[in-house]
Design an enzyme around this catalytic site. Structure first.
Site, PDB file in Angstrom:
ATOM      1  N   LEU A 218      11.001   1.402   7.233  1.00 41.82           N
ATOM      2  CA  LEU A 218      10.383   1.759   5.963  1.00 41.82           C
ATOM      3  C   LEU A 218      11.142   2.957   5.382  1.00 41.82           C
ATOM      4  O   LEU A 218      11.420   3.915   6.109  1.00 41.82           O
ATOM      5  CB  LEU A 218       8.915   2.148   6.192  1.00 41.82           C
ATOM      6  CG  LEU A 218       8.164   2.440   4.904  1.00 41.82           C
ATOM      7  CD1 LEU A 218       7.741   1.137   4.236  1.00 41.82           C
ATOM      8  CD2 LEU A 218       6.953   3.315   5.151  1.00 41.82           C
TER       9      LEU A 218
ATOM     10  N   LYS B 260       6.426  -1.933   2.074  1.00 33.80           N
ATOM     11  CA  LYS B 260       5.231  -1.306   2.660  1.00 33.80           C
ATOM     12  C   LYS B 260       4.043  -2.256   2.492  1.00 33.80           C
ATOM     13  O   LYS B 260       3.158  -2.070   1.655  1.00 33.80           O
ATOM     14  CB  LYS B 260       4.970   0.069   2.020  1.00 33.80           C
ATOM     15  CG  LYS B 260       4.114   0.967   2.907  1.00 33.80           C
ATOM     16  CD  LYS B 260       4.223   2.413   2.514  1.00 33.80           C
ATOM     17  CE  LYS B 260       3.202   3.304   3.194  1.00 33.80           C
ATOM     18  NZ  LYS B 260       3.276   3.363   4.652  1.00 33.80           N
TER      19      LYS B 260
ATOM     20  N   TYR C  88       0.822  -1.214   0.000  1.00 36.40           N
ATOM     21  CA  TYR C  88       0.000   0.000   0.000  1.00 36.40           C
ATOM     22  C   TYR C  88       0.853   1.260   0.000  1.00 36.40           C
ATOM     23  O   TYR C  88       2.081   1.200   0.164  1.00 36.40           O
ATOM     24  CB  TYR C  88      -0.960   0.004   1.202  1.00 36.40           C
ATOM     25  CG  TYR C  88      -0.321   0.403   2.520  1.00 36.40           C
ATOM     26  CD1 TYR C  88       0.535  -0.451   3.205  1.00 36.40           C
ATOM     27  CD2 TYR C  88      -0.573   1.651   3.081  1.00 36.40           C
ATOM     28  CE1 TYR C  88       1.106  -0.081   4.408  1.00 36.40           C
ATOM     29  CE2 TYR C  88      -0.005   2.038   4.293  1.00 36.40           C
ATOM     30  CZ  TYR C  88       0.831   1.162   4.947  1.00 36.40           C
ATOM     31  OH  TYR C  88       1.408   1.531   6.133  1.00 36.40           O
TER      32      TYR C  88
ATOM     33  N   GLU D 102      12.319   2.459  14.189  1.00 34.97           N
ATOM     34  CA  GLU D 102      11.390   3.498  13.726  1.00 34.97           C
ATOM     35  C   GLU D 102      10.160   3.403  14.606  1.00 34.97           C
ATOM     36  O   GLU D 102      10.178   2.714  15.626  1.00 34.97           O
ATOM     37  CB  GLU D 102      11.034   3.295  12.247  1.00 34.97           C
ATOM     38  CG  GLU D 102      10.338   1.979  11.967  1.00 34.97           C
ATOM     39  CD  GLU D 102       9.863   1.829  10.518  1.00 34.97           C
ATOM     40  OE1 GLU D 102       9.695   2.840   9.804  1.00 34.97           O
ATOM     41  OE2 GLU D 102       9.627   0.678  10.119  1.00 34.97           O
TER      42      GLU D 102
HETATM   43  N1  PDD Z   1       2.705   5.377   7.596  1.00 34.11           N
HETATM   44  N2  PDD Z   1       7.350   3.930   9.017  1.00 34.11           N
HETATM   45  C1  PDD Z   1       6.170   3.280   9.075  1.00 34.11           C
HETATM   46  C2  PDD Z   1       6.120   1.958   9.781  1.00 34.11           C
HETATM   47  C3  PDD Z   1       5.029   3.842   8.486  1.00 34.11           C
HETATM   48  O1  PDD Z   1       3.848   3.189   8.522  1.00 34.11           O
HETATM   49  C4  PDD Z   1       5.119   5.111   7.844  1.00 34.11           C
HETATM   50  C5  PDD Z   1       3.947   5.764   7.176  1.00 34.11           C
HETATM   51  C6  PDD Z   1       6.370   5.758   7.822  1.00 34.11           C
HETATM   52  C7  PDD Z   1       6.563   7.085   7.138  1.00 34.11           C
HETATM   53  O2  PDD Z   1       6.565   6.954   5.736  1.00 34.11           O
HETATM   54  P1  PDD Z   1       6.157   8.155   4.762  1.00 34.11           P
HETATM   55  O3  PDD Z   1       6.973   9.323   5.132  1.00 34.11           O
HETATM   56  O4  PDD Z   1       6.469   7.628   3.415  1.00 34.11           O
HETATM   57  O5  PDD Z   1       4.679   8.412   4.963  1.00 34.11           O
HETATM   58  C8  PDD Z   1       7.465   5.126   8.403  1.00 34.11           C
HETATM   59  C9  PDD Z   1       1.537   5.799   6.846  1.00 34.11           C
HETATM   60  C10 PDD Z   1       1.297   7.243   6.842  1.00 34.11           C
HETATM   61  C11 PDD Z   1       0.356   4.976   7.275  1.00 34.11           C
HETATM   62  O6  PDD Z   1       0.533   3.790   7.485  1.00 34.11           O
HETATM   63  O7  PDD Z   1      -0.748   5.490   7.363  1.00 34.11           O
END
Ligand code: PDD
Length: 302
Positions: A216, A160, A44, A192
């Site tokens: 991620l 992801k 996703y 993270e």
């Molecule tokens: N989450 N790490 C994890 C485990 C995440 O689920 C996310 C983002 C990030 C940050 O990634 P980015 O900057 O590309 O949004 C890091 C999204 C927002 C979610 O699951 O809703």
């Protein structure tokens, strides 16, 4: 007012594109044997809409391609087509601030761990919009609290995937303890957070975990690192011990939906000076300007 127009007004920006069809989000259906539902067999993306435009759509779709390739899933259309359709859906939603959630699964077929034949079972591709509240200006929002939890995820966190149960459990553990976000800790080091990347400012240096299988590769993370380098903030991508991170001058998290959010406390202890730090605010300000530059041309021609 007829039933259809009532429906449109009740959608409130909630529209979905699902396998080539566009409809109100509430009307969409997927099969019970969809492999996303049965096996979490899918990947996703989540992006933020600003002024009706998805920010970083190219980077998000590139990451989607990498995630899909990592689980041997072929995307049914090219990135350009997806980007165009996402923009069309965003236009249809008439949202200024919102979320675009995109998911692809290995389709719907008789339950079997083995992959179905992709020539007869097409993937389920969908993306939908939902309104989001605008974010506070840099330095103006409230800080958040963190809770450390053991990292019990699998060994391929760079993908992801929609298999988010460990993240869901971690976030709920944090909430039950009165915290906003969970930090995954492994062998005394911070990886993270459950829904975001983690940064610390140690002295004058910005520190975050390197891109390994433990984190991620966040789109926001990459932009923040680029910005830091361009404004002369030193950067170290290295594993950080939990005690070092907790005693850093500033700590913040990043994600597409929340941008940068400063951390006020961690496991009940104050972090830094207990307010948004200068480095965090400067980086956030530059991030907001970057967003504005990307979405402004659209406004100029609208
Ligand atoms: N989450 N790490 C994890 C485990 C995440 O689920 C996310 C983002 C990030 C940050 O990634 P980015 O900057 O590309 O949004 C890091 C999204 C927002 C979610 O699951 O809703």
């Amino acid at each position: 007012m007829d039933a259809n127009s009532m429906k449109v007004t009740r959608n409130d920006g909630e529209w979905i594109w699902i396998n080539g069809k566009t409809m109100p989000l509430a009307d969409a259906r997927i099969g019970v044997e969809d492999r996303g539902f049965l096996f979490a067999d899918g990947v996703y993306e989540a992006m933020r809409l600003y002024r009706g435009r998805p920010f970083g759509v190219k980077e998000h779709l590139e990451r989607l391609e990498r995630s899909a390739a990592a689980i041997d899933l072929a995307l049914p259309c090219c990135r350009d087509t997806m980007a165009q359709e996402i923009q069309r859906l965003a236009d249809r939603s008439e949202l200024t601030d919102g979320l675009v959630y995109l998911q692809i699964t290995r389709g719907c077929s008789v339950r079997n761990h083995l992959f179905p034949d992709p020539s007869t079972v097409p993937p389920t591709l969908l993306f939908y919009t939902r309104p989001l509240a605008p974010l506070p200006a840099p330095g103006e929002g409230a800080g958040i609290s963190l809770l450390s939890v053991p990292d019990e995820r699998w060994k391929r966190c760079q993908i992801k995937t929609i298999a988010l149960l460990p993240n869901v459990l971690a976030k709920n553990k944090a909430a039950a303890a009165g915290a906003d976000e969970a930090v995954f800790v492994e062998d005394g080091h911070v990886n993270e957070c459950s829904t975001s990347n983690l940064f610390a400012v140690v002295g004058k240096t910005l520190v975050t975990h390197p891109l390994t299988n433990k984190v991620l590769p966040g789109i926001t993370r990459a932009i923040v690192l680029e910005i830091a380098a361009s404004v002369g903030v030193g950067v170290q991508e290295r594993p950080m011990r939990e005690d070092e991170a907790k005693s850093a001058d500033e700590v913040f998290i990043t994600s597409s939906t929340r941008e940068l959010v400063w951390v006020e406390s961690w496991d009940g202890q104050r972090v830094g000076k207990g307010r948004c730090g200068d480095v965090t605010r400067r980086l956030h300000q530059a991030y907001v300007e970057r967003v504005r530059e990307e979405v402004l041309p659209h406004v100029a021609v609208a």
